[in-house]
Design an enzyme around this catalytic site. Structure first.
Site, PDB file in Angstrom:
ATOM      1  CB  SER A 134      -7.743   0.229   5.633  1.00 21.72           C
ATOM      2  OG  SER A 134      -8.896   0.819   5.077  1.00 21.72           O
ATOM      3  CG  ASP A 170      -7.942  -1.394   2.248  1.00 18.97           C
ATOM      4  OD1 ASP A 170      -7.027  -2.043   2.771  1.00 18.97           O
ATOM      5  OD2 ASP A 170      -8.922  -0.958   2.867  1.00 18.97           O
ATOM      6  CB  SER A 195      -2.702  -1.183   4.232  1.00 18.14           C
ATOM      7  OG  SER A 195      -2.791   0.047   4.906  1.00 18.14           O
TER       8      SER A 195
END
Length: 353
Positions: free
Chosen positions: A272, A274, A234
């Site tokens: 992830s 993000d 991340s």
């Protein structure tokens, strides 16, 4: 392997800033009133912490600032996200921390705000806390972070240079095969009839292949021994500006901030989380959308450099169990940039205003 005393920033390697000059500190604190502080924990089994991004403009007299949110991939635990999307505002400083400590940190931030003068009658408040996973280097299940670290990070927040690398929320993160961490950068940019600053701070913990100024820096070729594992995959990005943008325009900036991850080599893996939050401390007439392209480009350049700085500044960290995240070797980076003919031409930093 370079010693901890030889860590550098991208500008120190002679890499130019792109279309716009860097701010005087080349940090998010170049945006007036924006402070950053860290609380860092380094022990044999813990490498973790809290990073606070504090807009001084927030308080009893000004309860919210316009903000926008972009989600690159939503596998994360960003506390306060839906209110940013719905109302286009932040009501508190933005804290970054470790994944499983995010809820204790959010509660501590809420307590801090409710105790401030002018908040005695407050019955609803939206703390904003982001996270990445430092579980490769830290005993994350112990959830060691809470009120003491939150108060320490907030108390340490200042307008000076921002410490980068293996500090605060970046103490135990891993990025692109190297030790990751906290990074920052800024740009001075014309928007319409004015000149404004855009700054970024990032918490990097994601996979891919590092690229610096377009030059590949694979960890498999630069790191001695096993490559550190990126757990959680991340990145948290915070963008601040003094351009008087509204929440819709700030959301557009936040999307560009996420795009910048690819320039540094992110592979945007399935797992992830993000996120980018962009906020404005500016006041005045909101510029037309037609004037925003320079700000978008400056945002991407500042975020990409922040990501690179987070890795260049990070120092090697070792867990008691033997897990190691190696700092990127600066000498090897210099050699690869030189081989590609990468260097600086002209001024890279704007004068102090």
């Amino acid at each position: 392997m370079d010693s901890d005393e030889t860590r550098v920033r991208l500008a120190d390697l002679g890499v130019g800033p792109g279309a716009f000059l860097r701010g005087p500190r080349n940090a998010i604190t170049d945006v007036p009133g924006v402070l950053v502080g860290h609380a860092t924990v380094h022990t044999g089994r813990l490498h973790t912490g809290v990073t606070a991004v504090v807009p001084e403009q927030l308080g009893a007299a000004r309860r919210w600032l316009p903000a926008g949110l972009a989600v690159g991939n939503g596998y994360g635990k960003l506390v306060g996200a839906t209110q940013i999307q719905e109302l286009g505002a932040i009501e508190t400083p933005i804290l970054l921390t470790s994944t499983l400590s995010v809820y204790r940190v959010a509660d501590a931030l809420l307590g801090h705000m409710l105790a401030r003068p002018g908040y005695e009658e407050t019955t609803t408040l939206n703390p904003v806390v982001g996270e990445t996973n430092d579980g490769f280097l830290s005993d994350i299940r112990s959830r060691p972070l809470g009120e003491p670290e939150v108060e320490a990070a907030l108390a340490a927040a200042s307008a000076g240079p921002v410490e980068e690398g293996s500090v605060g929320a970046g103490a135990g993160t891993v990025a692109l095969g190297f030790k990751g961490g906290i990074g920052t950068s800024s740009r001075s940019v014309p928007v319409g009839d004015g000149r404004y600053t855009v700054g970024a701070v990032v918490q990097t913990n994601f996979s891919g292949t590092l690229s610096i100024a377009g030059v590949g820096m694979p960890a498999s070729e630069l790191v001695p021994g096993p490559i550190a594992e990126t757990v959680g995959n991340s990145c948290m990005i915070v963008v601040a500006t003094d351009a008087p943008l509204d929440s819709r325009q700030l959301a557009r900036c936040a999307r560009r901030a996420v795009y910048a991850m690819r320039g540094a080599g992110a592979d945007f893996a399935q797992g992830s989380g993000d996120y980018a939050i962009a906020f404005s401390v500016g006041e005045g007439r909101v510029p037309d959308d037609a004037a925003l392209s320079p700000l978008f480009l400056a945002t991407m350049d500042a975020v990409e450099e922040s990501i690179v700085n987070s890795i260049l500044a990070a120092t090697t960290q070792v867990h008691d169990d033997g897990r190691v995240a190696h700092a990127i070797p600066i000498a090897a980076v210099r050699q690869r940039l030189a081989a590609a003919g990468i260097g600086s031409a002209g001024p890279t930093t704007a004068p102090t205003r």
